[in-house]
Design an enzyme around this catalytic site. Structure first.
Site, PDB file in Angstrom:
ATOM      1  CG  ASP A 365      33.658  40.930  46.435  1.00 39.25           C
ATOM      2  OD1 ASP A 365      34.220  41.214  45.363  1.00 39.25           O
ATOM      3  OD2 ASP A 365      32.556  40.369  46.489  1.00 39.25           O
ATOM      4  CD  GLU A 559      36.001  34.686  40.109  1.00 37.63           C
ATOM      5  OE1 GLU A 559      35.323  35.600  40.590  1.00 37.63           O
ATOM      6  OE2 GLU A 559      36.191  33.588  40.691  1.00 37.63           O
TER       7      GLU A 559
END
Length: 621
Positions: A365, A559
């Protein structure tokens, strides 16, 4: 050699001189002299600390001593000079995993409910009604603590019921275990930053890292919490928050069991209970026709739920909502309000959000591959994962249960699971493999055609062992070069996003961004098919990027990365978690930590040495 220092004095002097942009870090962007002289308080011996990397190490060591409230303290120069590869790996193993570990119990509850996602003074903890032990434990705890309340989830809740929870969102309870004197929460490891809950597919990759670092019990605890979620919430959740109750995540439970079993099996009963739950999940989450199983015999991501996803930031969907607001002659905010309250319903927009929630279930996503079409796709990723499930179940039954495994009145054989895998493989080769492009593409079963978006998921069949030798060769020799950048592979090729709308946000799972799970699955796939030199190259590229970024930016482990500029400075939706901290990075980011430890296991000693030397040019003296 150790230097005795006045910690506060040196700490502030170092920041004043070297942290010129005042971001509480020492990075390559700072314009200081990049040279700081330490003087031992006893011997008056001097040493010059030179270069960004060494200065940021000094800052980190001083920050740790400050946290201990020491007036005077010793700084070990060997830690300042530490090889960056050794330093990153050591901190992941010794510090980061522990910093990221959580429990939902009396001891750990505060760390979970007092985070930035808790929107009121009193946090809500939801417990499944059939978890009798959990209900009793948390209701007693509610009497002791003033800042949280317990709500009991009904056994058969509906989508409509879950939507009502958005008015009082909360955390979902996880497993408890009986210790000597009390019940305690079964631990789990969070990704980091604002992701302060247990995420589905993140947890698999984190588990791989934990096993490498000898933390077998924590990896087993992740499996226990997977099992708990399937039994009490019906699926492995996107994450254990109330607004994720209608979404699962990429199926990797069986792969974690295989990894654990190759390290240590605590008992055959333990393995049996988890294999039963894997089969339960496979049958009830993935193989229900009309839900996540489609008429082709292949699977899709298909999340339940109503309306817009709850977790996105205000304004995230404005580009989607604006045409509908115009259609109803309403300002965007008013249209959004009425749509969320369901006083205004638009069937076309509802379909968009079915796809959107399903995309979030995929873990990707967001990506242009899945926007407004995800639920129509037999995606390569989910079917690769489920092929691996089928092969894993066959393997576990054959190796540990003498080829037959009974669940209730049903006896499963390893052979029937091999047949399930073979059937899926044949269907994927028929519908998803594209010989001309040398790639696997998602199959649009509604429009009966491949969707030719070139995504890194094309390499997942290598990881699953689904390809034949010709397909593997084409993936490695033809497809892979289209994804490779200096620091690893991108989420998609540049060509796939060339026609994306300039007004839309830059999608974080597409080009030019690089993600740890894509790298890790690629490496294992290359090794599966004996492309060992290519695996070494791809591991080196990614570890070089992580190491260089940590050296240049005060130990930052983010991340994701922008592979076009080899940087954690990502300008895309959602920003980049793991980059906001003061003085010292305490936790890294879950699956990037894991990718570093896993990559070091694969990398040759020669390349490990090169990795340390290549970006370690400064001298300390």
């Amino acid at each position: 050699m150790k230097f005795l220092l006045n910690i506060d004095k040196v700490f502030h002097a170092l920041l004043l001189q070297e942290d010129t942009d005042q971001d509480r870090k020492i990075t390559k962007d700072d314009k200081g002299p990049k040279k700081f002289v330490l003087v031992d308080e006893t011997s008056k011996q001097e040493v010059a600390i030179i270069g960004t990397y060494h200065l940021s190490n000094l800052l980190q060591e001083l920050a740790q001593l400050k946290e201990m409230n020491l007036g005077m303290g010793e700084v070990d120069l060997s830690r300042i000079q530490e090889n960056p590869v050794h330093r990153i790996s050591r901190k992941i193993k010794d510090d980061y995993w522990e910093e990221l570990t959580r429990t939902i119990d009396k001891k750990g509850l505060g760390q979970i409910i007092e985070d930035e996602k808790t929107s009121s003074d009193v946090a809500t903890l939801y417990v499944a009604a059939k978890d009798k032990q959990g209900v009793a434990y948390f209701q007693e705890l509610e009497k002791e603590l003033s800042n949280f309340k317990v709500e009991i989830l009904p056994e058969n809740y509906s989508m409509e019921y879950v939507e009502t929870l958005n008015e009082k969102p909360g955390i979902l309870a996880l497993a408890l275990e009986q210790k000597t004197y009390s019940l305690q929460g079964v631990p789990f490891v969070v990704p980091g930053g604002r992701f302060n809950e247990m995420y589905g597919w993140d947890s698999y990759f984190i588990g791989v890292g934990l096993l490498i670092d000898g933390q077998v019990n924590k990896a087993m605890a992740i499996a226990e919490n997977f099992k708990y979620q399937i039994i009490h919430y019906g699926k492995i959740l996107n994450a254990n928050r109330s607004y994720y109750l209608t979404r699962t995540q990429p199926p990797l439970y069986s792969s974690l069991l295989i990894k654990i079993a190759k390290k240590k099996i605590p008992s055959l009963d333990w393995l049996r209970s988890h294999l039963e739950t894997v089969i339960l999940e496979y049958n009830t989450v993935w193989m229900v026709q009309g839900n996540r199983l489609t008429p082709t015999g292949l699977n899709r991501y298909k999340a339940d739920g109503i309306g817009m996803p709850f977790e996105v930031e205000p304004g995230h969907f404005d580009d989607v909502l604006e045409p509908y607001a115009k259609k109803y002659n309403l300002p965007v905010r008013e249209f959004e309000k009425q749509y969320l309250q369901r006083t205004l319903i638009d069937a076309e927009l509802d379909v968009y959000f079915v796809h959107d929630r399903s995309m979030r279930e995929s873990g990707h996503d967001t990506t242009n591959r899945l926007i407004n079409r995800c639920a129509n796709l037999n995606s390569v990723d989910v079917n690769s994962f489920l092929y691996k499930y089928e092969k894993d179940v066959a393997y576990l039954i054959k190796e540990h249960f003498d080829t037959a495994f009974q669940v209730g009145d049903v006896v499963y054989t390893s052979e029937e699971w091999e047949q399930k895998a073979l059937s899926r493989k044949n269907k994927m080769n028929e519908l998803c493999w594209n010989e001309a492009s040398s790639m696997y593409f998602d199959y649009d079963f509604v429009n009966h055609e491949q969707f030719p978006f070139q995504a890194a998921t094309t390499f997942f069949p290598l990881w699953a062992g689904l390809c034949d030798e010709n397909q593997a060769k084409k993936l490695v020799e033809v497809a892979l070069p289209q994804f490779i950048k200096t620091g690893g592979i991108t989420g998609s090729t540049k060509a796939s996003v060339a026609n994306a709308s300039k007004e839309a946000p830059q999608r974080q799972w597409d080009y030019p961004f690089g993600w740890a799970p894509h790298q890790m699955l690629l490496w294992e796939g290359l090794i599966n098919y004996n492309y060992l030199d290519k695996a070494q190259e791809m591991v080196y590229r990614w570890l070089w990027l992580i190491t260089k970024n940590a050296v240049d930016y005060n130990g930052t482990i983010p991340e994701k990365f922008d592979l076009e500029i080899n940087s954690h400075k990502v300008f895309a939706e959602y920003g980049n978690v793991g980059t906001k901290f003061d003085y010292i990075a305490k936790e890294g980011f879950g699956w990037v930590n894991a990718s570093y430890q896993y990559g070091l296991q694969i990398l040759s000693e020669e390349l490990k040495e090169k990795l340390g030397e290549l970006i370690f040019p400064d001298t300390i003296f």
